[in-house]
Design an enzyme around this catalytic site. Structure first.
Site, PDB file in Angstrom:
ATOM      1  N   ARG A 105       0.832  -1.218   0.000  1.00 29.33           N
ATOM      2  CA  ARG A 105       0.000   0.000   0.000  1.00 29.33           C
ATOM      3  C   ARG A 105       0.867   1.269   0.000  1.00 29.33           C
ATOM      4  O   ARG A 105       0.544   2.262   0.624  1.00 29.33           O
ATOM      5  CB  ARG A 105      -0.943   0.023   1.212  1.00 29.33           C
ATOM      6  N   SER A 133     -10.626  -0.999   3.494  1.00 28.17           N
ATOM      7  CA  SER A 133      -9.865  -1.099   4.744  1.00 28.17           C
ATOM      8  C   SER A 133      -9.442   0.293   5.189  1.00 28.17           C
ATOM      9  O   SER A 133      -8.792   1.012   4.427  1.00 28.17           O
ATOM     10  CB  SER A 133      -8.587  -1.926   4.539  1.00 28.17           C
ATOM     11  N   GLU A 165      -4.835   3.622   6.042  1.00 28.90           N
ATOM     12  CA  GLU A 165      -4.586   3.447   4.605  1.00 28.90           C
ATOM     13  C   GLU A 165      -5.292   4.561   3.836  1.00 28.90           C
ATOM     14  O   GLU A 165      -4.804   5.042   2.812  1.00 28.90           O
ATOM     15  CB  GLU A 165      -5.144   2.084   4.157  1.00 28.90           C
TER      16      GLU A 165
HETATM   17  P1  FAD Z   1      -9.191   8.596  -4.848  1.00 26.38           P
HETATM   18  O1  FAD Z   1      -9.843   8.188  -3.578  1.00 26.38           O
HETATM   19  O2  FAD Z   1      -9.890   9.527  -5.728  1.00 26.38           O
HETATM   20  O3  FAD Z   1      -7.741   9.182  -4.492  1.00 26.38           O
HETATM   21  C1  FAD Z   1      -6.876   8.539  -3.589  1.00 26.38           C
HETATM   22  C2  FAD Z   1      -5.599   9.371  -3.426  1.00 26.38           C
HETATM   23  O4  FAD Z   1      -4.833   9.362  -4.640  1.00 26.38           O
HETATM   24  C3  FAD Z   1      -5.887  10.843  -3.139  1.00 26.38           C
HETATM   25  O5  FAD Z   1      -4.870  11.322  -2.294  1.00 26.38           O
HETATM   26  C4  FAD Z   1      -5.811  11.507  -4.498  1.00 26.38           C
HETATM   27  O6  FAD Z   1      -5.491  12.882  -4.437  1.00 26.38           O
HETATM   28  C5  FAD Z   1      -4.716  10.686  -5.167  1.00 26.38           C
HETATM   29  N1  FAD Z   1      -4.916  10.548  -6.619  1.00 26.38           N
HETATM   30  C6  FAD Z   1      -5.996  10.035  -7.247  1.00 26.38           C
HETATM   31  N2  FAD Z   1      -5.789   9.994  -8.580  1.00 26.38           N
HETATM   32  C7  FAD Z   1      -4.551  10.503  -8.783  1.00 26.38           C
HETATM   33  C8  FAD Z   1      -3.770  10.729  -9.955  1.00 26.38           C
HETATM   34  N3  FAD Z   1      -4.226  10.436 -11.166  1.00 26.38           N
HETATM   35  N4  FAD Z   1      -2.540  11.260  -9.796  1.00 26.38           N
HETATM   36  C9  FAD Z   1      -2.072  11.581  -8.572  1.00 26.38           C
HETATM   37  N5  FAD Z   1      -2.766  11.395  -7.430  1.00 26.38           N
HETATM   38  C10 FAD Z   1      -3.997  10.849  -7.541  1.00 26.38           C
HETATM   39  N6  FAD Z   1      -7.621  -0.900  -2.187  1.00 26.38           N
HETATM   40  C11 FAD Z   1      -6.782  -1.946  -2.344  1.00 26.38           C
HETATM   41  O7  FAD Z   1      -5.570  -1.767  -2.513  1.00 26.38           O
HETATM   42  N7  FAD Z   1      -7.242  -3.235  -2.311  1.00 26.38           N
HETATM   43  C12 FAD Z   1      -8.539  -3.525  -2.114  1.00 26.38           C
HETATM   44  O8  FAD Z   1      -8.912  -4.707  -2.090  1.00 26.38           O
HETATM   45  C13 FAD Z   1      -9.451  -2.436  -1.954  1.00 26.38           C
HETATM   46  N8  FAD Z   1     -10.764  -2.681  -1.736  1.00 26.38           N
HETATM   47  C14 FAD Z   1     -11.623  -1.648  -1.569  1.00 26.38           C
HETATM   48  C15 FAD Z   1     -12.984  -1.933  -1.357  1.00 26.38           C
HETATM   49  C16 FAD Z   1     -13.890  -0.907  -1.192  1.00 26.38           C
HETATM   50  C17 FAD Z   1     -15.347  -1.238  -0.970  1.00 26.38           C
HETATM   51  C18 FAD Z   1     -13.458   0.447  -1.244  1.00 26.38           C
HETATM   52  C19 FAD Z   1     -14.449   1.567  -1.115  1.00 26.38           C
HETATM   53  C20 FAD Z   1     -12.103   0.741  -1.445  1.00 26.38           C
HETATM   54  C21 FAD Z   1     -11.170  -0.301  -1.609  1.00 26.38           C
HETATM   55  N9  FAD Z   1      -9.804  -0.062  -1.798  1.00 26.38           N
HETATM   56  C22 FAD Z   1      -8.946  -1.117  -1.995  1.00 26.38           C
HETATM   57  C23 FAD Z   1      -9.275   1.322  -1.812  1.00 26.38           C
HETATM   58  C24 FAD Z   1      -9.432   2.060  -3.185  1.00 26.38           C
HETATM   59  O9  FAD Z   1     -10.343   1.392  -4.005  1.00 26.38           O
HETATM   60  C25 FAD Z   1      -8.099   2.175  -3.910  1.00 26.38           C
HETATM   61  O10 FAD Z   1      -7.147   2.855  -3.124  1.00 26.38           O
HETATM   62  C26 FAD Z   1      -8.234   2.919  -5.265  1.00 26.38           C
HETATM   63  O11 FAD Z   1      -7.053   2.787  -6.006  1.00 26.38           O
HETATM   64  C27 FAD Z   1      -8.555   4.402  -5.075  1.00 26.38           C
HETATM   65  O12 FAD Z   1      -8.856   4.944  -6.351  1.00 26.38           O
HETATM   66  P2  FAD Z   1      -9.656   6.297  -6.498  1.00 26.38           P
HETATM   67  O13 FAD Z   1      -9.613   6.681  -7.940  1.00 26.38           O
HETATM   68  O14 FAD Z   1     -10.998   6.169  -5.892  1.00 26.38           O
HETATM   69  O15 FAD Z   1      -8.741   7.275  -5.644  1.00 26.38           O
HETATM   70  N1  EPU Z   2     -10.412 -11.115  10.663  1.00 21.35           N
HETATM   71  C1  EPU Z   2     -10.950 -11.090  11.937  1.00 21.35           C
HETATM   72  N2  EPU Z   2     -12.247 -10.708  12.084  1.00 21.35           N
HETATM   73  C2  EPU Z   2     -13.028 -10.368  11.018  1.00 21.35           C
HETATM   74  C3  EPU Z   2     -12.488 -10.386   9.717  1.00 21.35           C
HETATM   75  C4  EPU Z   2     -11.158 -10.762   9.559  1.00 21.35           C
HETATM   76  O1  EPU Z   2     -10.292 -11.418  12.910  1.00 21.35           O
HETATM   77  O2  EPU Z   2     -14.195 -10.040  11.246  1.00 21.35           O
HETATM   78  C5  EPU Z   2      -8.998 -11.528  10.492  1.00 21.35           C
HETATM   79  C6  EPU Z   2      -8.890 -13.019  10.196  1.00 21.35           C
HETATM   80  O3  EPU Z   2      -7.741 -13.501  10.857  1.00 21.35           O
HETATM   81  C7  EPU Z   2      -8.665 -13.027   8.683  1.00 21.35           C
HETATM   82  C8  EPU Z   2      -7.829 -11.784   8.511  1.00 21.35           C
HETATM   83  O4  EPU Z   2      -8.399 -10.835   9.420  1.00 21.35           O
HETATM   84  O5  EPU Z   2      -7.991 -14.173   8.262  1.00 21.35           O
HETATM   85  C9  EPU Z   2      -7.775 -11.213   7.110  1.00 21.35           C
HETATM   86  O6  EPU Z   2      -9.068 -10.812   6.715  1.00 21.35           O
HETATM   87  P1  EPU Z   2      -9.414 -10.599   5.162  1.00 21.35           P
HETATM   88  O7  EPU Z   2      -9.043 -11.797   4.365  1.00 21.35           O
HETATM   89  O8  EPU Z   2     -10.812 -10.098   5.062  1.00 21.35           O
HETATM   90  O9  EPU Z   2      -8.387  -9.487   4.675  1.00 21.35           O
HETATM   91  P2  EPU Z   2      -7.937  -8.122   5.318  1.00 21.35           P
HETATM   92  O10 EPU Z   2      -6.566  -8.258   5.867  1.00 21.35           O
HETATM   93  O11 EPU Z   2      -8.978  -7.601   6.231  1.00 21.35           O
HETATM   94  C10 EPU Z   2      -6.785  -7.323   3.111  1.00 21.35           C
HETATM   95  C11 EPU Z   2      -6.706  -6.008   2.394  1.00 21.35           C
HETATM   96  C12 EPU Z   2      -7.925  -5.819   1.512  1.00 21.35           C
HETATM   97  C13 EPU Z   2      -7.946  -6.944   0.481  1.00 21.35           C
HETATM   98  C14 EPU Z   2      -8.026  -8.287   1.221  1.00 21.35           C
HETATM   99  C15 EPU Z   2      -7.915  -9.466   0.273  1.00 21.35           C
HETATM  100  C16 EPU Z   2      -5.373  -4.502   3.723  1.00 21.35           C
HETATM  101  C17 EPU Z   2      -5.361  -3.344   4.652  1.00 21.35           C
HETATM  102  N3  EPU Z   2      -6.577  -4.922   3.339  1.00 21.35           N
HETATM  103  O12 EPU Z   2      -7.906  -7.225   3.978  1.00 21.35           O
HETATM  104  O13 EPU Z   2      -7.798  -4.576   0.822  1.00 21.35           O
HETATM  105  O14 EPU Z   2      -9.055  -6.807  -0.390  1.00 21.35           O
HETATM  106  O15 EPU Z   2      -6.924  -8.390   2.170  1.00 21.35           O
HETATM  107  O16 EPU Z   2      -6.631  -9.540  -0.234  1.00 21.35           O
HETATM  108  O17 EPU Z   2      -4.312  -5.006   3.357  1.00 21.35           O
HETATM  109  C18 EPU Z   2      -8.251  -2.248   1.019  1.00 21.35           C
HETATM  110  O18 EPU Z   2      -7.022  -2.083   0.957  1.00 21.35           O
HETATM  111  O19 EPU Z   2      -9.074  -1.292   1.093  1.00 21.35           O
HETATM  112  C19 EPU Z   2      -8.780  -3.613   0.999  1.00 21.35           C
HETATM  113  C20 EPU Z   2     -10.076  -3.895   1.111  1.00 21.35           C
END
Ligand code: FAD
Ligand code: EPU
Length: 337
Positions: free
Chosen positions: A163, A237, A333
């Site tokens: 990240r 997250s 994050e």
């Molecule tokens: P924004 O929220 O619009 O911007 C994020 C930051 O980047 C801001 O600081 C902004 O100024 C900057 N920025 C945006 N675009 C640019 C650009 N073109 N150039 C320079 N700076 C820029 N993330 C994960 O890594 N893994 C996941 O599994 C994951 N799951 C998610 C699930 C949900 C339900 C949600 C809501 C979010 C999740 N995220 C996850 C976080 C998010 O989706 C990512 O970080 C995504 O890349 C953000 O994109 P955005 O366009 O919405 O960024």
């Molecule tokens: N867990 C609990 N309680 C819960 C849920 C999860 O204790 O209610 C613990 C369990 O031990 C489980 C572990 O958390 O095994 C991991 O949970 P999960 O697989 O849901 O993944 P996560 O660590 O919560 C990360 C990323 C997600 C990504 C998933 C799948 C980060 C901060 N988050 O979540 O990314 O989608 O793994 O790879 O690394 C995001 O970055 O926004 C995001 C959603």
């Protein structure tokens, strides 16, 4: 500033669904439009907005919000094994993933259903289900804000980490990413070892994996765990999963035998923040309009009219209680604005 709209409501532009206003707002759909907008900013603060899925707005933005609407997907090179695809930064990430699956280009299927734009994806090296963008990244182009010139960054120059990228560290606020080029595989190498992917493929009756089947499995898992921002405001997250030294982890294990940990190189262990937050008693807790999600405590939620300042305060209280109970520091994050 005639080209900038004034006092624009940002609620539709952030997945937390926080109401806040941008003093000025404009969109750009070409690099020239972006340069033009930058030339009119005159030292005011500004925010580049993609899909707004990784930000928490804690107040009105007293500067200019520049919303990225750069579009276009082009093959720029290919060989027998790979295709190099340049994608404009304003393209929607998940739609790009589906486009690749349709074309049979492998590498991004595990990253299905992550919200946001392609241009924001390298900012924090998005990752899920055992894959990070750095695994399929070739290079990106970005406009240097101070000069307006375009620079190219290869994988090494982006300094990708968990990240993390150089754009969140030494180059924070210095560049606007305008396109990302991916190196995708014509012959897939399936990555099904992470989490519940294999189990889900079996439940779905899939005997031979395909990139489409893996994408469907990832979508299914994500929909069962994570709240849909269209229904409940959230930014995924809220915190990163913390890393601790192996020796400290052993100490924690003797005090909290159930603590999960994933071994990393260099004698480090990654601890799931969700577990720490659940053990500290926060899972499913609701405080008026906001709360901690009932299925995934790493996700803070806005049930309707919550404000960013109260979510920030909740995050602070969670950090404090995890610090007190486990001696572990949680790092957000989400970008707090
Ligand atoms: P924004 O929220 O619009 O911007 C994020 C930051 O980047 C801001 O600081 C902004 O100024 C900057 N920025 C945006 N675009 C640019 C650009 N073109 N150039 C320079 N700076 C820029 N993330 C994960 O890594 N893994 C996941 O599994 C994951 N799951 C998610 C699930 C949900 C339900 C949600 C809501 C979010 C999740 N995220 C996850 C976080 C998010 O989706 C990512 O970080 C995504 O890349 C953000 O994109 P955005 O366009 O919405 O960024
Ligand atoms: N867990 C609990 N309680 C819960 C849920 C999860 O204790 O209610 C613990 C369990 O031990 C489980 C572990 O958390 O095994 C991991 O949970 P999960 O697989 O849901 O993944 P996560 O660590 O919560 C990360 C990323 C997600 C990504 C998933 C799948 C980060 C901060 N988050 O979540 O990314 O989608 O793994 O790879 O690394 C995001 O970055 O926004 C995001 C959603």
């Amino acid at each position: 500033m005639p080209d900038f709209a004034q006092k624009v409501a940002l609620k539709p532009f952030n997945t937390f669904s926080i109401q806040a206003y941008a003093h000025w707002f404009c969109t750009f759909s070409s690099v020239d439009e972006l340069r033009d907008a930058l030339s009119k900013i005159n030292g005011r603060p500004f925010l580049i907005l993609g899909g707004g899925s990784n930000i928490l707005l804690t107040r009105d933005f007293e500067g200019v919000v520049l919303k990225n609407e750069l579009r276009g997907i082009n093959i720029i090179d290919e060989d027998e094994e790979h295709v190099f695809v340049e994608v404009a930064a304003g393209e929607n990430w998940h739609e790009f993933v589906l486009f690749c699956i349709d074309k049979g280009w492998a590498g991004v299927e595990n990253l299905s259903l992550i919200p946001g734009t392609v241009g924001a994806a390298p900012m924090q090296n998005i990752g899920a289900y055992g894959v990070e963008i750095k695994h399929v990244f070739d290079h990106l182009k970005a406009v240097e804000i101070s000069s307006g010139k375009i620079d190219t960054f290869n994988n090494e120059a982006c300094q990708f980490g968990y990240r993390e990228s150089v754009f969140k560290k030494s180059l924070k606020g210095k560049y606007i990413i305008t396109s990302v080029t991916f190196k995708l595989n014509k012959t897939p190498e399936f990555n099904t070892s992470y989490g519940a992917i294999q189990e889900t493929l079996i439940q779905m009756g899939v005997k031979t994996p395909s990139i489409k089947a893996i994408s469907d499995a990832v979508i299914h898992i994500r929909q069962s765990k994570l709240p849909d921002p269209k229904e409940i405001g959230n930014a995924g997250s809220f915190f990163k999963n913390p890393e601790v030294d192996k020796i400290d982890f052993e100490g924690l294990k003797s005090e909290f035998p159930g603590i999960p940990g994933y071994q990393l190189p260099n004698n480090r262990v990654k601890v799931p923040a969700a577990w720490l937050i659940e053990q500290a008693g926060w899972k499913g807790k609701t405080f008026g309009e906001i709360g901690v999600h009932k299925k995934q405590p790493l996700v803070l939620v806005n049930y309707g009219n919550g404000n960013g300042e109260s979510i920030k305060k909740l995050a602070f209280d969670i950090q404090e209680s995890v610090r007190r109970k486990f001696g572990i520091e949680l790092t957000p994050e989400v970008n707090i604005i």
